[in-house]
Write an enzyme that holds these catalytic residues in place. Structure first.
Site, PDB file in Angstrom:
ATOM      1  N   VAL B  22       0.831  -1.207   0.000  1.00  8.11           N
ATOM      2  CA  VAL B  22       0.000   0.000   0.000  1.00  8.11           C
ATOM      3  C   VAL B  22       0.864   1.254   0.000  1.00  8.11           C
ATOM      4  O   VAL B  22       0.615   2.210  -0.750  1.00  8.11           O
ATOM      5  CB  VAL B  22      -0.960  -0.006   1.214  1.00  8.11           C
ATOM      6  CG1 VAL B  22      -1.710   1.317   1.318  1.00  8.11           C
ATOM      7  CG2 VAL B  22      -1.940  -1.170   1.101  1.00  8.11           C
ATOM      8  N   LYS B 113      -6.045  -1.881   9.846  1.00  6.42           N
ATOM      9  CA  LYS B 113      -7.306  -2.437  10.339  1.00  6.42           C
ATOM     10  C   LYS B 113      -7.192  -2.974  11.755  1.00  6.42           C
ATOM     11  O   LYS B 113      -8.027  -2.686  12.610  1.00  6.42           O
ATOM     12  CB  LYS B 113      -7.750  -3.560   9.400  1.00  6.42           C
ATOM     13  CG  LYS B 113      -8.988  -4.307   9.822  1.00  6.42           C
ATOM     14  CD  LYS B 113      -9.077  -5.606   9.034  1.00  6.42           C
ATOM     15  CE  LYS B 113      -7.873  -6.469   9.334  1.00  6.42           C
ATOM     16  NZ  LYS B 113      -7.507  -7.416   8.298  1.00  6.42           N
ATOM     17  N   GLU B 137     -10.253   5.840   6.567  1.00  7.51           N
ATOM     18  CA  GLU B 137     -11.003   5.250   5.457  1.00  7.51           C
ATOM     19  C   GLU B 137     -10.338   3.975   4.931  1.00  7.51           C
ATOM     20  O   GLU B 137     -11.012   3.007   4.568  1.00  7.51           O
ATOM     21  CB  GLU B 137     -11.124   6.274   4.322  1.00  7.51           C
ATOM     22  CG  GLU B 137     -11.951   5.834   3.129  1.00  7.51           C
ATOM     23  CD  GLU B 137     -13.422   5.657   3.483  1.00  7.51           C
ATOM     24  OE1 GLU B 137     -13.818   4.496   3.697  1.00  7.51           O
ATOM     25  OE2 GLU B 137     -14.168   6.648   3.533  1.00  7.51           O
ATOM     26  N   GLY B 142     -10.871  -1.379   1.915  1.00  8.66           N
ATOM     27  CA  GLY B 142     -10.010  -0.893   0.820  1.00  8.66           C
ATOM     28  C   GLY B 142     -10.513   0.364   0.152  1.00  8.66           C
ATOM     29  O   GLY B 142     -10.662   1.410   0.801  1.00  8.66           O
ATOM     30  N   ILE B 144     -13.423   1.109  -1.042  1.00  2.73           N
ATOM     31  CA  ILE B 144     -14.842   1.441  -0.858  1.00  2.73           C
ATOM     32  C   ILE B 144     -14.967   2.512   0.223  1.00  2.73           C
ATOM     33  O   ILE B 144     -14.542   2.290   1.354  1.00  2.73           O
ATOM     34  CB  ILE B 144     -15.642   0.190  -0.447  1.00  2.73           C
ATOM     35  CG1 ILE B 144     -15.510  -0.890  -1.527  1.00  2.73           C
ATOM     36  CG2 ILE B 144     -17.093   0.541  -0.203  1.00  2.73           C
ATOM     37  CD1 ILE B 144     -16.184  -2.201  -1.158  1.00  2.73           C
ATOM     38  N   GLY B 195      -2.721 -15.642  -5.126  1.00  2.98           N
ATOM     39  CA  GLY B 195      -2.309 -14.590  -4.196  1.00  2.98           C
ATOM     40  C   GLY B 195      -3.469 -13.950  -3.452  1.00  2.98           C
ATOM     41  O   GLY B 195      -3.283 -12.979  -2.731  1.00  2.98           O
ATOM     42  N   GLU B 198      -3.567 -16.232   1.913  1.00  7.67           N
ATOM     43  CA  GLU B 198      -2.249 -16.433   2.504  1.00  7.67           C
ATOM     44  C   GLU B 198      -1.951 -17.930   2.609  1.00  7.67           C
ATOM     45  O   GLU B 198      -2.855 -18.761   2.540  1.00  7.67           O
ATOM     46  CB  GLU B 198      -2.229 -15.857   3.932  1.00  7.67           C
ATOM     47  CG  GLU B 198      -2.722 -14.450   4.071  1.00  7.67           C
ATOM     48  CD  GLU B 198      -1.652 -13.426   3.713  1.00  7.67           C
ATOM     49  OE1 GLU B 198      -0.461 -13.765   3.779  1.00  7.67           O
ATOM     50  OE2 GLU B 198      -2.027 -12.302   3.336  1.00  7.67           O
ATOM     51  N   ASP B 209     -10.699 -11.714  10.023  1.00 11.69           N
ATOM     52  CA  ASP B 209     -10.545 -10.458   9.286  1.00 11.69           C
ATOM     53  C   ASP B 209     -11.889  -9.746   9.163  1.00 11.69           C
ATOM     54  O   ASP B 209     -11.996  -8.540   9.414  1.00 11.69           O
ATOM     55  CB  ASP B 209      -9.963 -10.776   7.898  1.00 11.69           C
ATOM     56  CG  ASP B 209      -9.931  -9.558   7.002  1.00 11.69           C
ATOM     57  OD1 ASP B 209      -9.054  -8.701   7.187  1.00 11.69           O
ATOM     58  OD2 ASP B 209     -10.806  -9.461   6.108  1.00 11.69           O
ATOM     59  N   LYS B 213     -13.241  -6.008  10.707  1.00 17.56           N
ATOM     60  CA  LYS B 213     -13.852  -4.969   9.880  1.00 17.56           C
ATOM     61  C   LYS B 213     -15.258  -4.643  10.380  1.00 17.56           C
ATOM     62  O   LYS B 213     -15.667  -3.479  10.421  1.00 17.56           O
ATOM     63  CB  LYS B 213     -13.877  -5.420   8.420  1.00 17.56           C
ATOM     64  CG  LYS B 213     -12.478  -5.439   7.804  1.00 17.56           C
ATOM     65  CD  LYS B 213     -12.469  -6.165   6.472  1.00 17.56           C
ATOM     66  CE  LYS B 213     -11.076  -6.132   5.848  1.00 17.56           C
ATOM     67  NZ  LYS B 213     -10.963  -7.106   4.731  1.00 17.56           N
TER      68      LYS B 213
END
Lengths: 437, 437
Positions: B22, B113, B137, B142, B144, B195, B198, B209, B213
């Site tokens: 990123v 996150k 954000e 991501g 959105i 990819g 993981e 995850d 979120k």
């Protein structure tokens, strides 16, 4: 998202011009949710004045202790009104009122699509001059927060395309034609009965409403001065069950799309019935729902889906703008700094590059297909697929989908094809969008 | 949307902590689009410092005249850095850095996150104390812009529900299982090869995850203090081709949904594989795409769809936050005033009300169905539909969908059913969401 709590401050005073469908929704939410709104706006928001045309008319909404009058101009000029909310619709007197309020430095929230589409540049100039805030989330796509997303969330992107289903009436009609086999007239009549379509449906059906919205959205997406009158516009009145069926055969659906795409030579800006692949996110947007799909070079594909019209969805957008205005007033600043806009040439329709769908009715002669494809080839239009609809009766319907071609070449080819002796009629021409990335 | 142009001011200095996937995307966009960003931010944005773990590592991104070092803490403390961008990931040292920068009044943009989900309250308090801006954000979903939409665009709504597909890996796996008939293991292996997953897929596949979120999103949606550890969590490892086929028979698809719903007695917060009607907007969200669907009392149904992860989509969100921070700095204000959060009780799973899908394997005895439905009835669980899968071999699969029932009643009924002599196995239990309004 930021983080700071301020002490509660003086109530902010809101003047509301218009108490129709949207206005009464705004008034209802302001009164009902005052505690939550005060929390989110950093202090109380109080609806103090409402201007209507006829104060004697019986209204269902409970206004509390509000001054109900007829003089909207007085509200616009009143320095005690912190936030002016314009939900009257129409050009005048809304234009003069909003301009006056901006010039005196007030925050103005408007839900007026025509006003913003036709006089946006003038209003932005007035806001700049008055160091005021102009908030127009509710002027386009109802409850869908596309204005904020385009102006604030996608600033790190160069947008490659914007495609919207921004007219609920036509999307309802096309959905009914697709799912229930109604023809256009029957679906329109049903939409009128349900209140989705006006008695005079021209503004929706012929794409005027979508063109106004596209002008506003394209202006935001491309920092461009865009005139709604420059949008190429085609309506859905000519779509038949034959087209709907052919689209299905080809794995597509027909949607009224509003499309803006930047090119080195100008901005492509068009509204028209368009074939969309069935697995495209826009294809699943049904009934009176709206959606705006954008392709950004960083964000990739992004879509916002929701109610593009209606009392409370539009009031939701107005409330968001009121809270944004309140945040600025509480923090002691004028509106967000806005990028300057540049004039952009609108790409002539002749220069649009697209895939095309044709329905051509021919006499059942062996030479028809050969003659047509010869003409297409001579004009540089390459055929991607062809279906001969299995009808026994003449005329036979030949359906073509082309590879990408220039509109001018397609049009000159079709003119020549229309003159072929084997051809009875060019029954339909539609543009076809590709699948998403 | 606001309107005021400021004169160009001094360049704002950006310090970037982390130059991975990123971070390199952020650096690339900052350099490439500097002219546009300056227009949109009211003045130049300059990346002056980058802190990385190993400055010797060869990097593809062109940084221009940037100070490349290892001391991220120095950047956080440096009063000449106007905007600190934290894209290192992990809890420490990110937590200490971000806290330090906020306490000195800087604007911080984070894409972290875990940090926000686990230490959000602490960071908000630091921002409040330092009169700083905390921008997150990019920490969830991501590209959105759901953080901005929840915190700014839906302020006029009471949200009735939030449902998200917020993990691209599991959505890719479920899409492949649904469309190509792969079993879970094969689809996971493919996702790993591409990819999307993981080597150790636990965080995605088991819903950790998505739970993080959901905690962030629910906090924003309901002004609530939400602990990710309190989210009820089920993974997709137990989903079989039989379940996928049964869902299709019932007109549904299976998605890993993250759901938050407020109730008078607490906040329902759960992540798990869930049946969604095929015509629900979430059902069409395929492959690695994400979407967040909300039901507001004013806006109605609203959905945001896009890329929930990836280098440039996440960088797009970081850039939006950088421009927001710059707008505040240019206008001389601290961050947006944020509503106070209240602690909210998390609804025990036993109290969740839902429709349910069971797959129960029984010996082919005439009494099985009667015995099962008798137990269900005794526990107050009403059957909406039942399908006996037409297999010749034993055991026979009885598939039930119930009307809404309380989880505790469903669980006690299933415990009793598992003990019936005719029942071989309770093969699956999933919750079923209804159609949208």
């Amino acid at each position: 998202m930021f983080c700071m709590l301020a002490p509660m401050q003086r109530p902010l005073r809101i003047g509301l011009c218009g108490l129709g469908n949207v206005g009464s929704g705004v008034a209802e939410l302001l009164v009902r949710d005052s505690a939550t709104l005060a929390k989110r706006a950093g202090g109380p928001l109080v609806l103090t004045h409402v201007a209507v045309r006829d104060p004697q008319r019986l209204r269902e909404v409970k206004l509390g202790e509000v001054h109900l009058g007829t003089d909207a101009a007085a509200l616009a000029a009143d320095p005690d009104i912190d936030i002016l909310v314009e939900v009257m619709g129409g050009i005048e007197p809304a234009r003069s009122l909003v301009r006056m309020a901006l010039l005196r430095g007030a925050h103005v929230v408007t839900a007026n699509k025509e006003l913003v589409a036709r006089h946006g540049a003038e209003l932005r100039a007035a806001a700049l001059q008055g160091k005021a805030g102009l908030h127009l989330e509710a002027a386009v796509a109802g409850g869908i927060p596309i204005v904020k997303v385009l102006s604030e969330s996608l600033t790190g992107n160069r947008l490659k395309a914007l495609m919207g289903i921004v007219n609920g009436t036509t999307n309802y009609i096309l959905t009914r034609m697709t799912r229930s086999g109604l023809d256009f007239r029957a679906a329109l009549a049903e939409a009128q009965q349900l209140g989705y379509a006006e008695a005079d449906p021209t503004a929706d059906v012929d794409g005027h409403d979508a063109a106004s919205k596209l002008a506003i959205l394209a202006g935001l997406a491309f920092d461009a001065e865009v005139d709604a009158a420059a949008v190429h516009r085609e309506g859905i009145g000519g779509i038949t069950q034959g087209d709907i069926a052919a689209a299905a055969d080809l794995g597509h659906v027909i949607k009224l799309l509003a499309i803006a795409r930047p090119h080195p030579t100008g901005l492509e800006l068009r509204v028209g019935p368009t074939m969309v692949p069935a697995d495209h996110p826009l294809a699943g947007v049904s009934d009176a729902f709206n959606a705006v799909f954008v392709e950004g070079d960083a964000v990739g594909d992004l879509m916002l889906y929701g109610r593009g019209a209606g009392r409370l969805p539009t009031a939701s957008a107005v409330l968001a703008d009121i809270v944004d205005a309140a945040q600025d007033i509480r923090r002691g600043v004028a509106g967000r700094l806005l990028a300057a806009r540049r004039p952009m040439r609108v790409l002539p329709l002749a220069d649009v590059i697209s895939r095309y769908y044709f329905s051509i009715w021919v006499a059942d002669q062996p030479g028809a297909l050969g003659a047509i494809t010869t003409v297409l080839g001579r004009h540089g239009v390459s055929v991607e697929s062809m279906i001969q609809k299995g009808r026994r009766q003449e005329p036979i319907d030949l359906v073509f989908v082309t590879h990408t071609a220039r509109e001018s070449q397609v049009r000159s080819a079709l003119t020549e094809i229309a003159g072929l002796p084997q051809v009875a009629k060019i029954a339909q021409v539609l543009r076809v969008e590709g699948p998403p990335d």
